[in-house]
Write an enzyme that holds these catalytic residues in place. Structure first.
Site, PDB file in Angstrom:
ATOM      1  N   SER A 185       0.939  -1.669   0.187  1.00 49.91           N
ATOM      2  CA  SER A 185      -0.113   0.206   0.578  1.00 49.91           C
ATOM      3  C   SER A 185       1.104   1.283   0.012  1.00 49.91           C
ATOM      4  O   SER A 185       0.207   2.558  -0.308  1.00 49.91           O
ATOM      5  CB  SER A 185      -0.469   0.086   0.967  1.00 49.91           C
ATOM      6  N   HIS A 213      -4.901  -4.123  -2.381  1.00 50.19           N
ATOM      7  CA  HIS A 213      -4.988  -3.495  -3.097  1.00 50.19           C
ATOM      8  C   HIS A 213      -4.915  -3.623  -4.005  1.00 50.19           C
ATOM      9  O   HIS A 213      -3.954  -2.944  -5.133  1.00 50.19           O
ATOM     10  CB  HIS A 213      -3.432  -2.345  -2.614  1.00 50.19           C
ATOM     11  N   LYS A 244     -11.574  -0.700  -0.575  1.00 51.20           N
ATOM     12  CA  LYS A 244     -10.645  -0.531  -1.637  1.00 51.20           C
ATOM     13  C   LYS A 244     -12.329  -0.485  -2.911  1.00 51.20           C
ATOM     14  O   LYS A 244     -12.786   0.282  -2.908  1.00 51.20           O
ATOM     15  CB  LYS A 244      -9.830  -1.559  -2.029  1.00 51.20           C
TER      16      LYS A 244
END
Length: 399
Positions: A185, A213, A244
């Protein structure tokens, strides 16, 4: 020592920020207009630090699904999955996630943080060995602490160092748990997954990959780096988040272990936390359907990431990794990073500022998260805001 003495370091940081007149960790977004636009401190602002990778927070079908669940099932479950908080929709989402990844079963957690906390502490205990990448997310470190297992760190993205440390364990290597992330990240760099899988197979250890991610971002179906690298079948556990690419709140783990259902009962964060609200589950289920079919969104995200990466590179900034949904600009000294962040905000661009010890090494950085919902014009405006910083290389004119 007083009970609050340990907070002195935090207090010192807060006081330092006060002297600068900058507080990036207490920013309030006054109004959200679209996935990429908001109002901060009274100014129209491009949101480039929200992790809203597919722009799913305003998806009409997701909002409609949440609204229906809100009206039919109420605002919350008021209990944990072990008590009164396990609804049919929770289990349906678990089945759908497992099917999406082609795994035996899934477990849904109330946050992505709790997914790592819950799985690591359920899989390992005192006397066991957990080997983690040195740059792992805080949730991975905290999951290891909760487990009570022996924690062994290996050098970031270094399969050879992992192999060396497994070799030292001897026969215990086959009982070890390896934990890595697909995309990290802070810098947006990818793990060499195939090499890690090779090490895992050599020693017979178990491998957990956190795809927070990269889910929805990478792979033809959006399964993440495990799909792109072609190693999904060789990964024992995949952990992810709803916050996300799915534009919501929550987390999950899918795996092929016959003990998947038993693991939930050994996971304290699962057993003792209130379950996700019905509206959250409904919106997430719809978002998963959109994600799976949204090849156009992933293509748009890729184009935006490459546009931002090339634009910032042309301005002379040092970037953390090749183009990805996370584009990190390495700044150096902490105070400069804070002032740079404040400069961007005043120029209508919100990004994340990261400083040690949260960052790898001693460098501070500005972290941009790219969205499929960003327009090319917004990407160019972000680059223009960076270009207005005195340290930027100014584009050549003429010719």
């Amino acid at each position: 020592m007083s009970l609050n003495a340990r907070l002195q370091a935090v207090r010192a940081v807060r006081e330092e920020l006060a002297t600068l007149g900058i507080d990036p960790f207490g920013v309030e977004i006054d109004q959200i207009i679209t996935p990429t636009e908001g109002v901060i401190q009274g100014r129209p602002t491009i949101l480039a630090g929200t992790n809203n990778y597919l722009g799913m927070t305003f998806n009409e079908a997701c909002i409609a699904a949440a609204r229906t669940a809100l009206e039919t099932a109420g605002t919350g479950t008021t209990g944990s999955r072990m008590a009164n908080g396990s609804y049919a929709s929770h289990r349906e989402l678990e089945v759908e996630l497992a099917r999406f990844y082609g795994k035996r079963d899934g477990i849904v957690f109330s946050t992505g943080y709790q997914a790592n906390l819950g799985m690591i502490s359920a899989l390992a205990g005192p006397g066991d060995n957990v080997l983690i990448d040195a740059d792992s997310h805080a949730s991975i470190y905290d999951g290891c602490k909760l487990s009570g297992a022996n924690v062994i760190r290996f050098r970031h993205n270094d399969p050879a160092d992992l192999a060396k440390r497994l070799r030292r364990l001897g026969a215990d290597a086959s009982k070890a748990l390896i934990v890595i992330e697909g995309v990290y990240s802070m810098l947006g760099d990818r793990a060499p997954l195939q090499e890690f899988v090779n090490v895992k197979k050599e020693f017979g250890a178990a491998l957990l990959v956190d795809e927070a991610h990269s889910m929805g971002v990478l792979g033809e179906r959006g399964q993440g780096l495990v799909e792109e690298a072609g190693v999904l079948a060789d990964v024992d556990y995949v952990v992810g988040t709803f916050s996300k690419s799915l534009g919501n709140t929550g987390g999950f783990c899918v795996g092929d272990s016959e003990d998947m259902d038993v693991l939930r009962y050994a996971s304290r964060p699962y057993v003792f936390t209130a379950s996700l609200a019905p509206a959250t589950i409904a919106a997430t289920r719809q978002a998963l359907k959109v994600l799976e079919a949204a090849t156009d969104l992933r293509e748009r995200l890729r184009e935006n990431a490459e546009r931002l990466h090339s634009g910032l590179s042309a301005l002379g900034f040092q970037l953390g990794a090749p183009a990805n949904a996370v584009v990190a600009v390495l700044v150096g000294e902490k105070v400069e990073a804070l002032r740079f962040w404040d400069h961007l905000l005043k120029h209508g661009v919100y990004v994340n500022v990261m400083v040690p010890p949260a960052t790898p090494g001693e460098s501070s950085l500005l972290r941009c998260s790219v969205s499929a919902a960003h327009t090319p014009e917004q990407i160019d405006a972000i680059c223009a805001a960076f270009a207005s910083w005195p340290g930027a290389r100014q584009p050549a004119h003429g010719g």
